[in-house]
Design a protein around this motif. Sequence first.
Motif, PDB file in Angstrom:
ATOM      1  N   PHE A   1       0.831  -1.219   0.000  1.00 58.68           N
ATOM      2  CA  PHE A   1       0.000   0.000   0.000  1.00 58.68           C
ATOM      3  C   PHE A   1       0.860   1.263   0.000  1.00 58.68           C
ATOM      4  O   PHE A   1       0.516   2.267  -0.630  1.00 58.68           O
ATOM      5  N   VAL A   2       1.956   1.237   0.743  1.00 59.23           N
ATOM      6  CA  VAL A   2       2.826   2.436   0.783  1.00 59.23           C
ATOM      7  C   VAL A   2       4.087   2.227  -0.056  1.00 59.23           C
ATOM      8  O   VAL A   2       5.008   3.031  -0.018  1.00 59.23           O
ATOM      9  N   ASN A   3       4.095   1.122  -0.822  1.00 63.32           N
ATOM     10  CA  ASN A   3       5.224   0.757  -1.684  1.00 63.32           C
ATOM     11  C   ASN A   3       6.550   0.643  -0.933  1.00 63.32           C
ATOM     12  O   ASN A   3       7.572   1.182  -1.360  1.00 63.32           O
ATOM     13  N   ALA A   4       6.531  -0.061   0.180  1.00 58.21           N
ATOM     14  CA  ALA A   4       7.786  -0.411   0.854  1.00 58.21           C
ATOM     15  C   ALA A   4       8.483  -1.472  -0.004  1.00 58.21           C
ATOM     16  O   ALA A   4       7.828  -2.228  -0.716  1.00 58.21           O
ATOM     17  N   ALA A   5       9.815  -1.515   0.061  1.00 62.90           N
ATOM     18  CA  ALA A   5      10.562  -2.473  -0.769  1.00 62.90           C
ATOM     19  C   ALA A   5      10.275  -3.908  -0.330  1.00 62.90           C
ATOM     20  O   ALA A   5      10.258  -4.821  -1.143  1.00 62.90           O
ATOM     21  N   LYS A   6      10.071  -4.107   0.973  1.00 61.08           N
ATOM     22  CA  LYS A   6       9.731  -5.451   1.440  1.00 61.08           C
ATOM     23  C   LYS A   6       8.869  -5.387   2.694  1.00 61.08           C
ATOM     24  O   LYS A   6       8.882  -4.387   3.407  1.00 61.08           O
ATOM     25  N   ALA A   7       8.165  -6.495   2.948  1.00 61.05           N
ATOM     26  CA  ALA A   7       7.204  -6.523   4.052  1.00 61.05           C
ATOM     27  C   ALA A   7       7.886  -6.331   5.407  1.00 61.05           C
ATOM     28  O   ALA A   7       7.292  -5.759   6.331  1.00 61.05           O
ATOM     29  N   SER A   8       9.139  -6.795   5.535  1.00 65.02           N
ATOM     30  CA  SER A   8       9.825  -6.689   6.827  1.00 65.02           C
ATOM     31  C   SER A   8      10.159  -5.246   7.189  1.00 65.02           C
ATOM     32  O   SER A   8      10.641  -4.974   8.289  1.00 65.02           O
ATOM     33  N   GLU A   9       9.914  -4.315   6.279  1.00 68.73           N
ATOM     34  CA  GLU A   9      10.117  -2.897   6.599  1.00 68.73           C
ATOM     35  C   GLU A   9       8.886  -2.281   7.290  1.00 68.73           C
ATOM     36  O   GLU A   9       8.882  -1.092   7.592  1.00 68.73           O
TER      37      GLU A   9
ATOM     38  N   VAL B 153       0.518   7.125  -1.324  1.00 70.72           N
ATOM     39  CA  VAL B 153       1.815   7.315  -0.688  1.00 70.72           C
ATOM     40  C   VAL B 153       2.792   6.260  -1.202  1.00 70.72           C
ATOM     41  O   VAL B 153       2.474   5.072  -1.229  1.00 70.72           O
ATOM     42  N   ASP B 154       3.967   6.736  -1.612  1.00 71.12           N
ATOM     43  CA  ASP B 154       5.030   5.851  -2.073  1.00 71.12           C
ATOM     44  C   ASP B 154       6.279   6.212  -1.273  1.00 71.12           C
ATOM     45  O   ASP B 154       6.960   7.197  -1.571  1.00 71.12           O
ATOM     46  N   VAL B 155       6.545   5.426  -0.235  1.00 72.06           N
ATOM     47  CA  VAL B 155       7.641   5.791   0.684  1.00 72.06           C
ATOM     48  C   VAL B 155       9.004   5.776  -0.013  1.00 72.06           C
ATOM     49  O   VAL B 155       9.896   6.537   0.372  1.00 72.06           O
ATOM     50  N   GLN B 156       9.132   4.926  -1.039  1.00 78.00           N
ATOM     51  CA  GLN B 156      10.425   4.891  -1.745  1.00 78.00           C
ATOM     52  C   GLN B 156      10.601   6.129  -2.609  1.00 78.00           C
ATOM     53  O   GLN B 156      11.691   6.708  -2.673  1.00 78.00           O
ATOM     54  N   ASP B 157       9.524   6.549  -3.250  1.00 85.94           N
ATOM     55  CA  ASP B 157       9.611   7.750  -4.070  1.00 85.94           C
ATOM     56  C   ASP B 157       9.871   8.971  -3.192  1.00 85.94           C
ATOM     57  O   ASP B 157      10.667   9.845  -3.545  1.00 85.94           O
ATOM     58  N   LEU B 158       9.204   9.028  -2.024  1.00 80.56           N
ATOM     59  CA  LEU B 158       9.429  10.158  -1.105  1.00 80.56           C
ATOM     60  C   LEU B 158      10.845  10.124  -0.536  1.00 80.56           C
ATOM     61  O   LEU B 158      11.381  11.137  -0.131  1.00 80.56           O
ATOM     62  N   ASP B 159      11.413   8.917  -0.495  1.00 76.01           N
ATOM     63  CA  ASP B 159      12.705   8.668   0.149  1.00 76.01           C
ATOM     64  C   ASP B 159      12.632   8.993   1.646  1.00 76.01           C
ATOM     65  O   ASP B 159      13.575   9.528   2.239  1.00 76.01           O
ATOM     66  N   ALA B 160      11.504   8.645   2.258  1.00 80.20           N
ATOM     67  CA  ALA B 160      11.360   8.788   3.711  1.00 80.20           C
ATOM     68  C   ALA B 160      12.141   7.662   4.374  1.00 80.20           C
ATOM     69  O   ALA B 160      12.134   6.526   3.900  1.00 80.20           O
TER      70      ALA B 160
END
Lengths: 148, 415
Positions: B88-96, B219-226
């Motif tokens: 949903f927030v485009n994390a690279a992997k679930a463990s994040e 929300v795309d956390v990787q694109d935001l680079d949060a």
Amino acid sequence: MAELRDLYQEVILEHSKAPRNYKEPAHTNHKAEGYNPLCGDRFTIYLEMDGDTVRDIGFQGAGCAISKASASMMTQSVKGKTKAEAHRIFAQFHELVTGHSHDHEAELGKLAVFSGVSEFPVRVKCATLAWHTLEAALEGKQEKVSTE
Amino acid sequence: MSASVAVPETAVDVEKIRADFPILHTQAHGHNLVYLDNAATSQKPRVVIDAIVRYYESANANIHRGVHYLSQLATEEFEAGRATVARFVNAAKASEIVFTRGTTEGINLVAQTWGRTHVRAGDEIVVTAMEHHSDIVPWQMLCGATGAKLRVAPINDRGELIVEEFAKLLNPKTKIVALAHVSNALGTVNPVKMLAALAHAQGAIVVVDGAQAVPHIAVDVQDLDADFYSFSAHKMYGPTGIGALYGKAALLEAMPPYQGGGDMISSVTFEKTTFNKVPHKFEAGTPDMAGVAGLKAAIEYMNGIGVDKIAAHEHDLLEYATEAVSALPSIRIIGTAAEKASVLSFTVDDVHPHDIGTILDQEGIAVRTGHHCAQPVMERYGIPATVRASFAVYNTRAEVDALVRGLRRVREVFA
């Protein structure tokens, strides 16, 4: 909409727009601050005590119509009264606005216009802020008063 | 909706959506409920409520420990929930994805783990002037514990972060930049990607309070680079008491645990305990498994409508409401940023927000009145409180019209 008019009675609206005793009396010798941070109501109550008697009283601050009108009408009702009488009026007022007892409406006189507050439990804190602050001023308490 | 009315392909079918939310049929003081307090918490669709019931009826067991059928089922559902959140927030992997009680706990987790490890006396933490108390107080506590200094990036009169001033505050001593993606009191959408790049250039990590963003914008956390991104389920149609913290894997792995207990360990002896791997290292104790089932259902519900469609619908409502409310006398809109989401905060000249709240309530209209846990924002505008109407996908223009009628009623009472 009868209920709403019970709360916002003309007398209350009028006092909120033109509060009485909105001043710091020149010979203030007791004061206390009341602050409800959630709604932002903030009042200072000033007293000129002559022994046990409230010779003069004033207030300043900002808040909703209920809290401001309550402060204004409170100053009128306790001016010239003794500490014990002021406590007694507040006790009766508190019974009225919390809906516990309407027995003292006649004795409370003009303050009886606040009876509608008992239908709006979340607004009791507005109606009683000035009164709790008065109590603190009468007892010389230093900490800020809150009814939240 | 009548069949003859053409519904644009991009529009959401609000009446159909409203039917999904049992509570929207409530009568409040004899009126149809008009729920405009979504920034405080959103209502829950039937599918979310059902998911929680279904979890307890058919999958409940403690996770990650039993070998029995239900325990395995519960564990699978829990981890499926994590994977859904990650996507949903485009994390690279679930463990994040670390499950928390909500946004606040996620921010406190970062402050107490990454913060306690990396922040030293003389270091600086930058927040913005529009933060919620939950993105101020944890950092003040960290400053108190470490001797670091809290610095505040100012906002302009429209409620937008002043980027030049923000940039000036950053320096090699800046260890953490903490900011809201969307302001709960003003509705301002911060340009997180650009601000994160500025912060990273000085070596700071970026912690985003996403509570008000996730329900309203993609929300795309990787694109935001949060580096960290914290949010709550209950503001996005999910249950209370559950939220998620996204953290970059490398950061999470290097961090000490938050709380000690079961599930966060690999082995325990009285001499030495070995901690579990991420994200379990941060999830001590039995988690809110039913909450995760509800959160998963909420995300699936939002995806079923389409987050972009939700955003477009709410944007239309916000524009419509802003225009209608602004047209009333004695109104001052608080927060007029060019980029806004869902929130319309305002004051009425001579009427206190609490009185407005009471009068609107008598018309069945739920708004929030007060400082919205953002007292520094109120101070910035020199006001004690505002009235805040905040929108969700199930709100309609007719409800905005009801709000406007309610505000006219306020004028009548205070005439």
